[in-house]
Each structure stands twice: as C-alpha cells, then as structure tokens.
Design a protein around this motif. Structure first.
Motif, PDB file in Angstrom:
ATOM      1  N   GLU A   1      -2.402 -42.531 -17.490  1.00  0.00           N
ATOM      2  CA  GLU A   1      -1.600 -41.312 -17.260  1.00  0.00           C
ATOM      3  C   GLU A   1      -1.364 -41.416 -15.752  1.00  0.00           C
ATOM      4  O   GLU A   1      -0.339 -40.711 -15.273  1.00  0.00           O
ATOM      5  CB  GLU A   1      -2.174 -39.911 -17.650  1.00  0.00           C
ATOM      6  CG  GLU A   1      -3.737 -40.026 -17.036  1.00  0.00           C
ATOM      7  CD  GLU A   1      -4.305 -38.755 -17.525  1.00  0.00           C
ATOM      8  OE1 GLU A   1      -3.761 -37.570 -17.354  1.00  0.00           O
ATOM      9  OE2 GLU A   1      -5.665 -38.714 -17.798  1.00  0.00           O
ATOM     10  N   PHE A   2      -2.053 -42.189 -15.125  1.00  0.00           N
ATOM     11  CA  PHE A   2      -1.688 -42.178 -13.682  1.00  0.00           C
ATOM     12  C   PHE A   2      -1.041 -43.423 -13.157  1.00  0.00           C
ATOM     13  O   PHE A   2      -0.794 -43.670 -11.986  1.00  0.00           O
ATOM     14  CB  PHE A   2      -3.048 -42.436 -12.843  1.00  0.00           C
ATOM     15  CG  PHE A   2      -4.017 -41.070 -13.156  1.00  0.00           C
ATOM     16  CD1 PHE A   2      -3.714 -39.931 -12.692  1.00  0.00           C
ATOM     17  CD2 PHE A   2      -4.942 -41.403 -13.953  1.00  0.00           C
ATOM     18  CE1 PHE A   2      -4.504 -38.748 -12.844  1.00  0.00           C
ATOM     19  CE2 PHE A   2      -5.931 -40.162 -14.157  1.00  0.00           C
ATOM     20  CZ  PHE A   2      -5.562 -38.895 -13.716  1.00  0.00           C
ATOM     21  N   GLY A   3      -0.523 -44.343 -14.283  1.00  0.00           N
ATOM     22  CA  GLY A   3       0.278 -45.431 -13.930  1.00  0.00           C
ATOM     23  C   GLY A   3      -0.422 -46.614 -13.555  1.00  0.00           C
ATOM     24  O   GLY A   3       0.043 -47.670 -13.150  1.00  0.00           O
ATOM     25  N   ASN A   4      -1.969 -46.522 -13.803  1.00  0.00           N
ATOM     26  CA  ASN A   4      -2.949 -47.664 -13.798  1.00  0.00           C
ATOM     27  C   ASN A   4      -2.892 -48.463 -14.833  1.00  0.00           C
ATOM     28  O   ASN A   4      -2.572 -48.310 -16.195  1.00  0.00           O
ATOM     29  CB  ASN A   4      -3.998 -47.449 -13.271  1.00  0.00           C
ATOM     30  CG  ASN A   4      -4.057 -46.408 -11.919  1.00  0.00           C
ATOM     31  OD1 ASN A   4      -3.595 -46.897 -11.181  1.00  0.00           O
ATOM     32  ND2 ASN A   4      -4.719 -45.467 -12.072  1.00  0.00           N
TER      33      ASN A   4
ATOM     34  N   GLY B   1       7.306 -48.226 -18.229  1.00  0.00           N
ATOM     35  CA  GLY B   1       5.770 -47.563 -18.392  1.00  0.00           C
ATOM     36  C   GLY B   1       4.609 -48.594 -18.812  1.00  0.00           C
ATOM     37  O   GLY B   1       3.509 -48.160 -19.236  1.00  0.00           O
ATOM     38  N   LEU B   2       4.849 -49.883 -18.689  1.00  0.00           N
ATOM     39  CA  LEU B   2       3.841 -50.896 -18.968  1.00  0.00           C
ATOM     40  C   LEU B   2       3.548 -51.647 -17.669  1.00  0.00           C
ATOM     41  O   LEU B   2       3.907 -51.647 -16.778  1.00  0.00           O
ATOM     42  CB  LEU B   2       4.447 -51.668 -20.291  1.00  0.00           C
ATOM     43  CG  LEU B   2       5.019 -51.129 -21.602  1.00  0.00           C
ATOM     44  CD1 LEU B   2       5.965 -51.969 -22.265  1.00  0.00           C
ATOM     45  CD2 LEU B   2       3.783 -50.449 -22.022  1.00  0.00           C
ATOM     46  N   PHE B   3       2.448 -52.577 -18.237  1.00  0.00           N
ATOM     47  CA  PHE B   3       2.006 -53.602 -17.045  1.00  0.00           C
ATOM     48  C   PHE B   3       2.193 -55.042 -17.882  1.00  0.00           C
ATOM     49  O   PHE B   3       1.709 -55.125 -18.795  1.00  0.00           O
ATOM     50  CB  PHE B   3       0.610 -53.342 -16.744  1.00  0.00           C
ATOM     51  CG  PHE B   3       0.082 -54.403 -15.871  1.00  0.00           C
ATOM     52  CD1 PHE B   3       0.523 -54.201 -14.515  1.00  0.00           C
ATOM     53  CD2 PHE B   3      -0.912 -55.098 -16.340  1.00  0.00           C
ATOM     54  CE1 PHE B   3      -0.111 -55.303 -13.443  1.00  0.00           C
ATOM     55  CE2 PHE B   3      -1.505 -56.204 -15.238  1.00  0.00           C
ATOM     56  CZ  PHE B   3      -0.887 -56.204 -14.035  1.00  0.00           C
ATOM     57  N   ALA B   4       2.802 -55.727 -17.043  1.00  0.00           N
ATOM     58  CA  ALA B   4       2.849 -57.309 -17.478  1.00  0.00           C
ATOM     59  C   ALA B   4       1.779 -58.077 -16.817  1.00  0.00           C
ATOM     60  O   ALA B   4       1.681 -58.140 -15.476  1.00  0.00           O
ATOM     61  CB  ALA B   4       4.319 -57.745 -17.140  1.00  0.00           C
ATOM     62  N   SER B   5       1.215 -58.983 -17.466  1.00  0.00           N
ATOM     63  CA  SER B   5       0.022 -59.774 -17.034  1.00  0.00           C
ATOM     64  C   SER B   5       0.380 -61.299 -17.313  1.00  0.00           C
ATOM     65  O   SER B   5       0.580 -61.553 -18.389  1.00  0.00           O
ATOM     66  CB  SER B   5      -1.357 -59.402 -17.311  1.00  0.00           C
ATOM     67  OG  SER B   5      -2.136 -60.119 -16.790  1.00  0.00           O
ATOM     68  N   PHE B   6       0.353 -62.130 -16.309  1.00  0.00           N
ATOM     69  CA  PHE B   6       0.495 -63.548 -16.476  1.00  0.00           C
ATOM     70  C   PHE B   6      -0.916 -64.234 -16.404  1.00  0.00           C
ATOM     71  O   PHE B   6      -0.953 -65.525 -16.434  1.00  0.00           O
ATOM     72  CB  PHE B   6       1.325 -64.465 -15.331  1.00  0.00           C
ATOM     73  CG  PHE B   6       2.858 -63.645 -15.541  1.00  0.00           C
ATOM     74  CD1 PHE B   6       3.725 -64.617 -16.325  1.00  0.00           C
ATOM     75  CD2 PHE B   6       3.436 -62.675 -15.144  1.00  0.00           C
ATOM     76  CE1 PHE B   6       5.104 -64.379 -16.707  1.00  0.00           C
ATOM     77  CE2 PHE B   6       4.703 -62.339 -15.469  1.00  0.00           C
ATOM     78  CZ  PHE B   6       5.608 -63.105 -16.153  1.00  0.00           C
ATOM     79  N   MET B   7      -1.954 -63.440 -16.317  1.00  0.00           N
ATOM     80  CA  MET B   7      -3.403 -63.800 -16.645  1.00  0.00           C
ATOM     81  C   MET B   7      -3.564 -65.125 -17.582  1.00  0.00           C
ATOM     82  O   MET B   7      -3.017 -64.525 -18.647  1.00  0.00           O
ATOM     83  CB  MET B   7      -4.259 -62.642 -16.700  1.00  0.00           C
ATOM     84  CG  MET B   7      -5.887 -63.072 -16.400  1.00  0.00           C
ATOM     85  SD  MET B   7      -6.951 -61.533 -16.192  1.00  0.00           S
ATOM     86  CE  MET B   7      -8.402 -62.241 -16.438  1.00  0.00           C
ATOM     87  N   PRO B   8      -3.983 -66.085 -17.533  1.00  0.00           N
ATOM     88  CA  PRO B   8      -4.149 -67.152 -18.392  1.00  0.00           C
ATOM     89  C   PRO B   8      -4.748 -66.605 -19.830  1.00  0.00           C
ATOM     90  O   PRO B   8      -4.352 -66.985 -20.785  1.00  0.00           O
ATOM     91  CB  PRO B   8      -5.100 -68.304 -17.645  1.00  0.00           C
ATOM     92  CG  PRO B   8      -4.835 -68.098 -16.295  1.00  0.00           C
ATOM     93  CD  PRO B   8      -4.709 -66.666 -16.067  1.00  0.00           C
TER      94      PRO B   8
ATOM     95  N   TYR C   1      -8.474 -61.071 -11.173  1.00  0.00           N
ATOM     96  CA  TYR C   1      -6.954 -61.694 -11.359  1.00  0.00           C
ATOM     97  C   TYR C   1      -6.116 -60.726 -12.191  1.00  0.00           C
ATOM     98  O   TYR C   1      -4.914 -60.693 -12.114  1.00  0.00           O
ATOM     99  CB  TYR C   1      -7.313 -63.033 -12.337  1.00  0.00           C
ATOM    100  CG  TYR C   1      -8.023 -63.753 -11.596  1.00  0.00           C
ATOM    101  CD1 TYR C   1      -7.548 -64.623 -10.445  1.00  0.00           C
ATOM    102  CD2 TYR C   1      -9.068 -64.302 -12.234  1.00  0.00           C
ATOM    103  CE1 TYR C   1      -8.629 -65.485  -9.961  1.00  0.00           C
ATOM    104  CE2 TYR C   1     -10.120 -65.298 -11.973  1.00  0.00           C
ATOM    105  CZ  TYR C   1      -9.640 -65.921 -10.591  1.00  0.00           C
ATOM    106  OH  TYR C   1     -10.502 -66.941  -9.938  1.00  0.00           O
ATOM    107  N   PHE C   2      -6.658 -59.662 -13.003  1.00  0.00           N
ATOM    108  CA  PHE C   2      -5.837 -59.100 -14.150  1.00  0.00           C
ATOM    109  C   PHE C   2      -4.687 -58.474 -13.259  1.00  0.00           C
ATOM    110  O   PHE C   2      -3.346 -58.672 -13.880  1.00  0.00           O
ATOM    111  CB  PHE C   2      -6.698 -58.053 -14.823  1.00  0.00           C
ATOM    112  CG  PHE C   2      -5.885 -57.121 -15.788  1.00  0.00           C
ATOM    113  CD1 PHE C   2      -5.287 -58.016 -16.750  1.00  0.00           C
ATOM    114  CD2 PHE C   2      -5.729 -55.773 -15.614  1.00  0.00           C
ATOM    115  CE1 PHE C   2      -4.565 -57.174 -17.722  1.00  0.00           C
ATOM    116  CE2 PHE C   2      -5.126 -55.110 -16.625  1.00  0.00           C
ATOM    117  CZ  PHE C   2      -4.540 -55.877 -17.790  1.00  0.00           C
ATOM    118  N   GLU C   3      -4.724 -57.627 -12.322  1.00  0.00           N
ATOM    119  CA  GLU C   3      -3.627 -57.230 -11.658  1.00  0.00           C
ATOM    120  C   GLU C   3      -2.962 -57.962 -10.715  1.00  0.00           C
ATOM    121  O   GLU C   3      -1.742 -57.591 -10.241  1.00  0.00           O
ATOM    122  CB  GLU C   3      -4.103 -55.938 -10.767  1.00  0.00           C
ATOM    123  CG  GLU C   3      -4.542 -54.556 -11.970  1.00  0.00           C
ATOM    124  CD  GLU C   3      -4.934 -53.228 -11.167  1.00  0.00           C
ATOM    125  OE1 GLU C   3      -4.105 -52.895 -10.316  1.00  0.00           O
ATOM    126  OE2 GLU C   3      -5.926 -52.647 -11.622  1.00  0.00           O
TER     127      GLU C   3
END
Length: 439
Positions: free
Chosen positions: A140-143, A224-231, A435-437
């Motif tokens: 809800e806080f955009g994290n 409203g999503l987060f994209a991760s290129f973490m392996p 790495y995640f963020e």
C-alpha cells in the motif's frame, strides 16, 4: 536513430523538448543521468557537462573527482513515458577528463575500442538479447513485495497471464524509441516475462538493453508493480537469464549462416575462443551471488559445453535460417554491465579466430538429467561468486580489455559483496537485501 549534432539541435527546438537527460553507466551497468535544459545542449556538445565522479561507484576519488559528459548525437531517444508537452529526450554520453582524455573506466568506450579492433581485422559482431524479468506486486506504500503478479506459466494466455497488457505497453514504447520488438510471452515462473527485440551492432545492442531495463521498470511502476531482473528472486521458481545471441560477419556475410561453407571455420573458432575464456570472464557475466543460485537449474547451464539446439548447453546453435543464424550464450544474467560483457565476449571470440583455436566436439545430451559419472571430465562454470572473483583476479586476458583500475574497483566491490553475503546465515535474506530492489 542516427542524428547529427545540427539535426539534434533543430529537433529539440521544433518538438517542444524541455528536458534533456545525459545518461551514462557506472562500472556495474547501473544507469545514471544528469538533466539539463535545452539551451545548455549546444554547450554540452562542445564543452561537456561536469559531474562529481567520486560519487559514482568505481569511478574517481575525491582528490580528482571531476569528469565531463559529452552527449553522443546519434543516441537521441524520446522518452515515451514522459509527457508529450514539454518532452524529455535522453542521450548516451562519452565520458572524458577535463583535459580531453577519454575516461578509462567508461565501459561504453571500452566496448567501442573492442568493436574498432574487430572491424580492423575484417569482422563485425551483431548481438541480440533475450531478457527475462519478474513482475511483483507493491504494498500500500508503493514498496515492492515478493508476491508475483500472476500464477501463469510458459506461454500462458489471459487470465492466467495477467502481464500481457504491460508487455504490450512495453513493446509499444520500445517502438516509439526506435527499438523494434520481435516477440513477447509469459515465461515459466509466476509473474515472469520475456520480451525480445531486433538484433543490431554490439554498441547499439548494449544501449538498447540499458534502455529496455529502464523502460520495463518504469512501465511496471506506472502499473503499480515492481519489475526485478534479479537472476533468481524466488528460490523455488525459474531463474531469469540474459541469453546473448551473437552472429559474426565478414565482408557483409553472416559466417554462422552455412555450416558447410569454408567460412564457417571462423564461426567455430569464434565459439572456441569464448569457451576458452568463459571461466575467466564469468564474474562480468554473472556478477552477483544470486547469479550462481540460477546456474545449473531450470535451463541455465553449468558445464562448459556446446551443442546444436540443446538448451542444457552453455552455448547452443539455434535452428535458424539466413541472417538469424547465430550462437546463443545461455549463462549470463542481467546483473552484468552489457558494455563490459559484450566487449569481453567479442574479444574472446576474436582471440579464438586469431589463434586458430579448434572447437571441441558437441555434447549432445541433456545435462540437466545426467549421471555425475558421465560428466566427470567436463569443465564447469565457477560455482559461486567467490570462485569467479579468484579466477578473474588471475586473468591476463581480462587485462587486454579492461584497465587495471577498473578491474581492481570491480573486484574490490564484489569481494565486499561476497563478505557481506558470507557473514549472513540466511542466504536468501542476504540476497534480497543486496539485489532485489537494485536489479
């Protein structure tokens, strides 16, 4: 796009451009930028724009901290996600010292030099990337959370694939930037996606990959999503790779096109060169601890082998025709700096040609489902970041591509990363924090 300086200045004036981003990457491939106003662009072309290089990881120290950004006119991109009134354009920049010398740690220029060397020897390498990424929900806080956006699997359709509208949005934006998407689909993991785009020369391919990562993250955030290129962000799901496809041209002819041609010997030696140096350069292709959690699982290679079509191999020769004939390197991931990665790969391949290295026999078995006794004699990729660091540190080959200061800065940072990771008992938690963020 291929603009000249005069054309750029005219375009800026006539198209309501109000903000200009001067983009560059640190030695790890993280994009940075400084924004200037349109009336400053001519000065930037002629005199450069100063920035504090001591604040950029791996660049300069406080005592000699000034470097200059010189925008490269041919790299102008309109940013389609910014407002159409008061538009924003972005340039990739050349980095120089105040006395006009090229900055040694400018990874984009490092790739340029390798491309120049190969051209002088009569060869041109073209590259295409297949980049995988996950989409996660935000709180809800955009994290970012670790909750995948959907539960879809390979090539699913809506409603199992909830990501299709975002992929569509990304593809349309890529087209607006002059990057032509070729295909997109849901990947094996929940919330995992792949979007492929057109092949190009090596420098443009690296620029396009930097643009692609930025675009994906921006479009995810807008939704409203987060994209991760973490392996491997989810320990129980498929990892995300960066498959690098390379084709080699001589006299405008793709040397991978006809395996019965005498020219195919160049292609075989090129592959042999990469196989010969892959252990030494793995640190720069798989540059985080999480990279090694992916290798050896879910179609990510472990052994230093090659074959036709076989997806369990490090290098495979896809079933393609015409100018799409190529080799595919399956070990890299998006933790790499593409400028450095491409430079090392091209240099290794060219060394294979120059030294007439003989390509070993193909290994035509499924290496994901094989008895350890049957592969006892096969060489493996480094099994963790620490091993990759130690091999790279002792490599004379890497010194032919990267300046010693860049190598030292890169390795020192990675040693620190390894020490942090090694000191934490919960490895998954350590990698999430590291790495995640960031990836």
């Amino acid at each position: 796009m291929d603009y000249k300086t005069s054309e750029v200045l005219e375009f800026i004036q006539e198209n309501d451009v109000k903000f200009i981003r001067l983009a560059f990457c640190d030695i790890f491939g993280n994009q940075k930028n400084i924004t200037i106003m349109p009336n400053e662009l001519k000065r930037a072309f002629n005199e450069g724009v100063s920035f504090d290089a001591s604040a950029v990881t791996g660049f300069m120290n406080v005592e000699e901290s000034d470097l200059l950004l010189f925008p490269e006119a041919s790299t102008m991109y309109l940013l389609p996600w910014r407002p159409q009134h008061g538009r924003v354009v972005r340039f990739f920049c050349n980095i120089k010292h105040p006395d006009g010398r090229t900055f040694e740690g400018d990874s984009r220029n490092i790739l340029k030099e390798v491309i120049k060397e190969s051209r002088e020897k009569g060869f041109v390498c073209k590259i295409g990337c297949e980049s995988e990424f996950y989409l996660f929900e935000q709180d809800e806080f955009g994290n970012p959370t670790m909750i995948p956006y959907d539960r879809g699997t390979y090539c699913d359709i809506y409603p199992n694939d909830r990501c299709e509208n975002i992929r569509r949005d990304i593809c349309l934006s890529l087209e607006e930037m002059g990057i032509k998407p070729t295909s997109s689909h849901h990947e094996q993991g929940p919330g995992q996606n792949e979007i492929d785009y057109e092949y190009s020369d090596a420098l443009t391919a690296a620029d396009n990959l930097i643009n692609f990562r930025s675009l994906v993250k921006t479009k995810a955030c807008e939704n409203g999503l987060f994209a991760s290129f973490m392996p491997r962000p989810l320990s129980t799901e498929s990892g995300s790779g960066l498959h690098i496809n390379l084709s080699l041209y001589k006299d405008c002819k793709n040397l991978f096109r006809d395996s019965n041609s005498s020219d195919y010997e160049y292609a075989k030696r090129f592959i042999a060169g990469i196989l010969n140096r892959i252990e030494e350069i793995t640190l720069f292709l798989n540059s985080c601890t999480n990279s090694y959690v992916r290798l050896g699982k879910d179609k990510a290679p472990r052994y230093i082998t090659w074959s036709k079509e076989n997806r369990s191999q490090l290098i495979r020769i896809p079933a393609s025709k015409g100018d799409r004939c190529r080799m595919e390197l399956r070990s890299p991931d998006s933790s790499c700096n593409p400028y450095i990665a491409f430079a090392l790969l091209i240099k290794a391949g060219m060394e294979g040609i120059e030294k007439n290295l003989e390509l070993c026999n193909p290994h035509n078995t499924n290496l994901f489902d094989v008895d350890e006794n049957d592969v006892e004699g096969l060489k493996k990729l480094p099994h963790n970041l620490d091993k990759a660091i130690k091999i790279a540190k002792n490599s004379e080959f890497i010194k032919t591509v990267l300046p010693q200061k860049t190598i030292d800065n890169y390795i020192n940072d990675k040693v620190e990363e390894w020490n942090i990771y090694n000191s934490i008992t919960d490895k998954f938690k350590a990698e999430k924090e590291l790495y995640f963020e960031k990836l």
